[in-house]
Write an enzyme that holds these catalytic residues in place. Structure first.
Site, PDB file in Angstrom:
ATOM      1  N   TYR A   1       0.740  -0.653  -0.298  1.00  0.00           N
ATOM      2  CA  TYR A   1       0.273  -0.352  -0.225  1.00  0.00           C
ATOM      3  C   TYR A   1       1.132   0.971  -0.180  1.00  0.00           C
ATOM      4  O   TYR A   1       0.695   2.148  -0.444  1.00  0.00           O
ATOM      5  CB  TYR A   1      -0.500  -0.316   1.346  1.00  0.00           C
TER       6      TYR A   1
ATOM      7  N   LYS B   1       0.940   4.023  -2.511  1.00  0.00           N
ATOM      8  CA  LYS B   1       0.350   5.318  -2.495  1.00  0.00           C
ATOM      9  C   LYS B   1       1.938   6.843  -2.532  1.00  0.00           C
ATOM     10  O   LYS B   1       1.614   8.173  -3.330  1.00  0.00           O
ATOM     11  CB  LYS B   1       0.066   5.808  -0.708  1.00  0.00           C
TER      12      LYS B   1
HETATM   13  P1  NAD Z   1     -12.902   2.183   1.415  1.00  0.00           P
HETATM   14  O1  NAD Z   1     -12.669   0.956   1.003  1.00  0.00           O
HETATM   15  O2  NAD Z   1     -13.942   1.890   2.292  1.00  0.00           O
HETATM   16  O3  NAD Z   1     -13.778   2.729  -0.221  1.00  0.00           O
HETATM   17  C1  NAD Z   1     -13.497   2.342  -1.420  1.00  0.00           C
HETATM   18  C2  NAD Z   1     -13.972   2.130  -2.583  1.00  0.00           C
HETATM   19  O4  NAD Z   1     -12.953   1.791  -3.562  1.00  0.00           O
HETATM   20  C3  NAD Z   1     -15.071   0.778  -2.553  1.00  0.00           C
HETATM   21  O5  NAD Z   1     -16.559   1.687  -2.836  1.00  0.00           O
HETATM   22  C4  NAD Z   1     -14.255   0.147  -3.176  1.00  0.00           C
HETATM   23  O6  NAD Z   1     -15.969  -0.631  -4.151  1.00  0.00           O
HETATM   24  C5  NAD Z   1     -14.222   0.458  -4.597  1.00  0.00           C
HETATM   25  N1  NAD Z   1     -12.861   0.026  -5.435  1.00  0.00           N
HETATM   26  C6  NAD Z   1     -12.351  -0.806  -4.967  1.00  0.00           C
HETATM   27  N2  NAD Z   1     -11.372  -1.120  -6.719  1.00  0.00           N
HETATM   28  C7  NAD Z   1     -11.419  -0.382  -6.975  1.00  0.00           C
HETATM   29  C8  NAD Z   1     -11.701  -0.776  -8.130  1.00  0.00           C
HETATM   30  N3  NAD Z   1     -10.864  -1.863  -9.061  1.00  0.00           N
HETATM   31  N4  NAD Z   1     -12.720   0.393  -9.702  1.00  0.00           N
HETATM   32  C9  NAD Z   1     -13.246   0.630  -9.060  1.00  0.00           C
HETATM   33  N5  NAD Z   1     -14.082   1.637  -7.747  1.00  0.00           N
HETATM   34  C10 NAD Z   1     -13.119   0.389  -6.938  1.00  0.00           C
HETATM   35  O7  NAD Z   1     -12.525   3.123   1.093  1.00  0.00           O
HETATM   36  P2  NAD Z   1     -11.810   5.024   1.867  1.00  0.00           P
HETATM   37  O8  NAD Z   1     -11.806   4.188   3.572  1.00  0.00           O
HETATM   38  O9  NAD Z   1     -13.265   5.223   2.141  1.00  0.00           O
HETATM   39  O10 NAD Z   1     -10.443   5.452   0.767  1.00  0.00           O
HETATM   40  C11 NAD Z   1     -10.754   6.226  -0.204  1.00  0.00           C
HETATM   41  C12 NAD Z   1      -9.371   6.028  -0.872  1.00  0.00           C
HETATM   42  O11 NAD Z   1      -8.443   6.530   0.312  1.00  0.00           O
HETATM   43  C13 NAD Z   1      -8.795   4.557  -1.427  1.00  0.00           C
HETATM   44  O12 NAD Z   1      -8.100   5.284  -1.896  1.00  0.00           O
HETATM   45  C14 NAD Z   1      -7.895   4.727  -0.130  1.00  0.00           C
HETATM   46  O13 NAD Z   1      -7.079   4.609   0.085  1.00  0.00           O
HETATM   47  C15 NAD Z   1      -7.378   5.965   0.110  1.00  0.00           C
HETATM   48  N6  NAD Z   1      -7.231   6.139   1.929  1.00  0.00           N
HETATM   49  C16 NAD Z   1      -8.295   5.549   2.922  1.00  0.00           C
HETATM   50  C17 NAD Z   1      -7.839   6.414   4.128  1.00  0.00           C
HETATM   51  C18 NAD Z   1      -8.827   5.515   5.524  1.00  0.00           C
HETATM   52  O14 NAD Z   1      -8.084   5.668   6.335  1.00  0.00           O
HETATM   53  N7  NAD Z   1      -9.800   5.356   5.464  1.00  0.00           N
HETATM   54  C19 NAD Z   1      -6.426   6.419   4.540  1.00  0.00           C
HETATM   55  C20 NAD Z   1      -5.039   7.590   3.872  1.00  0.00           C
HETATM   56  C21 NAD Z   1      -6.194   6.773   1.899  1.00  0.00           C
END
Ligand code: NAD
Length: 225
Positions: free
Chosen positions: A133, A137
């Site tokens: 990851y 990122k």
């Molecule tokens: P989440 O898992 O709640 O939602 C992610 C969504 O992406 C899901 O609905 C999933 O179905 C969709 N997805 C996955 N693979 C896919 C693909 N190949 N094509 C289309 N859609 C796809 O995640 P989140 O927590 O809402 O995170 C959103 C973004 O923020 C991500 O890039 C994550 O890495 C980043 N992020 C999250 C956090 C956190 O603490 N939640 C922290 C830093 C970064």
């Protein structure tokens, strides 16, 4: 009316971004793997070609792209499988190539646009258990800066957001022990809410940020101070 395409927007941060951009007056094309109007696997180049065409056909332009879709497959490196590594790189990294090229192509012809990429503090600082990851990122940051340099003269801004821990289904997978350890390291002693990320996206998609490009903005409540 301007149009925004938000990937991985079926839940979590993406869903909050959709609500905020709609409130800001955008047409919003909601992408996810399934159960949404613009379903597509963003790690698949041909699927992204069809996605960009469908959004363009429906709304006529793509003014904002939010590369939000992402996955985790955590584990210590010594036990990490090749599949765990490859799947995270494919979804979190290849998708940025696919859509920056394809939706960016639309923006280059329009001579305007905003691209906002979801990175993570793990991409800036690294994180035990997230070798795959963190790699993906960190790559997002390199791609953000490179695209910003290529696109600046055409009026297109490309920036990245690096959240700390946001309360979403992704972080709900962590054990209680892991959550307690994380909270003890956050200055503000709470998780970020998805709406707070959406507020930053709104700023980066709006008029007040039009001279900001190639930047990585951390939003982590003091986690990395
Ligand atoms: P989440 O898992 O709640 O939602 C992610 C969504 O992406 C899901 O609905 C999933 O179905 C969709 N997805 C996955 N693979 C896919 C693909 N190949 N094509 C289309 N859609 C796809 O995640 P989140 O927590 O809402 O995170 C959103 C973004 O923020 C991500 O890039 C994550 O890495 C980043 N992020 C999250 C956090 C956190 O603490 N939640 C922290 C830093 C970064």
């Amino acid at each position: 009316m301007k149009t925004a395409l938000v990937t991985g927007a079926g839940q979590g941060i993406g869903a909050a971004i959709v609500e905020r951009l709609k409130a800001d007056g955008f047409n919003v094309a909601v992408n996810d793997l399934k159960d949404v109007e613009f379903s597509a696997d963003v790690s698949d180049y041909a699927a992204c070609e069809a996605l960009v065409k469908a959004v363009k056909d429906k709304y006529g332009s793509i003014d904002v792209l939010v590369n939000n879709a992402g996955i985790t497959r955590d584990g210590l490196l010594a036990r990490m499988s090749e599949e765990q590594y490859d799947s995270v790189i494919r979804v979190n990294q290849k998708s940025i190539f696919n859509l920056t090229k394809l939706a960016g192509g639309v923006m280059l012809r329009q001579k305007s646009g905003r691209i906002i990429n979801l990175s993570s503090v793990a991409g800036v600082h690294g994180n035990a258990g997230q070798f795959n990851y963190s790699a993906s990122k960190a790559a997002v940051i390199g791609m953000t800066k490179s695209a910003a340099k290529e696109f600046a003269s055409r009026g297109i801004c490309v920036n990245a957001i690096a959240p700390g821990f946001v309360e979403t289904p992704m972080t709900a997978q962590l054990t209680e022990e892991q959550q307690a350890a994380i909270l003890s390291r956050i200055g503000m002693k709470r998780y970020c809410q998805p709406e707070e990320i959406a507020g930053l996206v709104s700023f980066l998609a709006g008029e007040d940020s039009k001279y900001i490009t190639g930047q990585v903005i951390e939003i982590s409540g003091g986690l990395t101070l």
